[in-house]
Design an enzyme around this catalytic site. Sequence first.
Site, PDB file in Angstrom:
ATOM      1  N   CYS A  58       7.233  -0.892  -2.621  1.00 29.29           N
ATOM      2  CA  CYS A  58       8.381  -1.765  -2.874  1.00 29.29           C
ATOM      3  C   CYS A  58       9.628  -1.388  -2.096  1.00 29.29           C
ATOM      4  O   CYS A  58      10.322  -2.273  -1.564  1.00 29.29           O
ATOM      5  CB  CYS A  58       8.677  -1.833  -4.367  1.00 29.29           C
ATOM      6  N   HIS A  62      11.027   0.510  -9.366  1.00 27.43           N
ATOM      7  CA  HIS A  62      10.704  -0.667  -8.565  1.00 27.43           C
ATOM      8  C   HIS A  62      11.994  -1.264  -8.010  1.00 27.43           C
ATOM      9  O   HIS A  62      13.027  -1.266  -8.696  1.00 27.43           O
ATOM     10  CB  HIS A  62       9.953  -1.698  -9.419  1.00 27.43           C
ATOM     11  N   GLU A  67       0.857  -1.198   0.000  1.00 28.67           N
ATOM     12  CA  GLU A  67       0.000   0.000   0.000  1.00 28.67           C
ATOM     13  C   GLU A  67       0.880   1.230   0.000  1.00 28.67           C
ATOM     14  O   GLU A  67       2.027   1.192   0.427  1.00 28.67           O
ATOM     15  CB  GLU A  67      -0.964  -0.011   1.197  1.00 28.67           C
ATOM     16  N   ARG A 107       2.077  -1.974  12.266  1.00 28.19           N
ATOM     17  CA  ARG A 107       1.289  -2.928  11.485  1.00 28.19           C
ATOM     18  C   ARG A 107       0.684  -2.319  10.220  1.00 28.19           C
ATOM     19  O   ARG A 107      -0.411  -2.662   9.808  1.00 28.19           O
ATOM     20  CB  ARG A 107       0.210  -3.591  12.348  1.00 28.19           C
ATOM     21  N   ASP A 152      10.727 -11.144  -4.632  1.00 29.12           N
ATOM     22  CA  ASP A 152      10.033  -9.852  -4.727  1.00 29.12           C
ATOM     23  C   ASP A 152       8.765  -9.907  -3.892  1.00 29.12           C
ATOM     24  O   ASP A 152       7.772 -10.515  -4.280  1.00 29.12           O
ATOM     25  CB  ASP A 152       9.697  -9.551  -6.189  1.00 29.12           C
TER      26      ASP A 152
END
Length: 282
Positions: free
Chosen positions: A82, A122, A52, A77, A137
């Site tokens: 990435c 990424h 997210e 939490r 990944d």
Amino acid sequence: MTAATRSFPDTSISGFDHAAYLTRIGVEDPVAPTLPGLTRLMERHMAAIPFEAIDVLLGGVPDLAPSAVDLKLVTNRRGGYCFEHASLFRRMLEASGFAVETFLARVRLRTGFEGPVPPATHAVLVVSIDGESYLADVGFGGPMPNQPLRLLGDDPQETRGGVFRIRALADGRVVERATGDAWLPLYEILPLRCHPADLTLANWFVATHPTSSFRNLLMAARLDGDVRYTLAGNRFSLRRSDGEFEVRHLTAGEVMETLADQFRLPVVAEWDAAIAPALGEW
């Protein structure tokens, strides 16, 4: 493109709370630096810690300092995108005795190889085990499996999440997923090892550039076993490895409920104002 034992300054395992991370992902015992151990960690990480980028919608740039990543993804939490996942997972792997390197990649999922070359936005990890290199990944948010893929060799690799291959290019390798009779490119891994400055620049670009999808669209994903949960704007989908697929378009209130229930995020009222304009469809 092979992994080495040295680690970069911003991914030092000094101060890393190994036990807290294992508790966060629901693993009771330490994991050995083996292929089954890597697979187990990937499966549990992707089930427990969602993808997210809500902080970007809130106008922030995610802090990649190890202490900040650990506080956000482990203690508080939350999920992350990435760069945060790669930081956390790399330090966990290093603490467990794995040899790991970080690489940047150009996302090709929507554009393929037509048109302008996309920026490298990424981050992925390459893990070396018994002389073999594996792509690990845990932070793509798209249709990647929750298990390692052999990095070298062009042969198809069957996983619970579909069939993948990693094909050689002139200046790197491209990760592809089988879709019917065709191969869908996901991203192109660049051949140079990534340094902290590279991650800092890519993170800033993704969080601040006006064309970044993360600034304009709510995105979340979680892969639990053979079930992938995806939220793109107000479109919530559930896909199983057997091909079963469900999709619903949610109201703003349902989006907040789904972030809490399906993505297990500690939703707060302050998110409402930032999320509401980002509920367009992907």
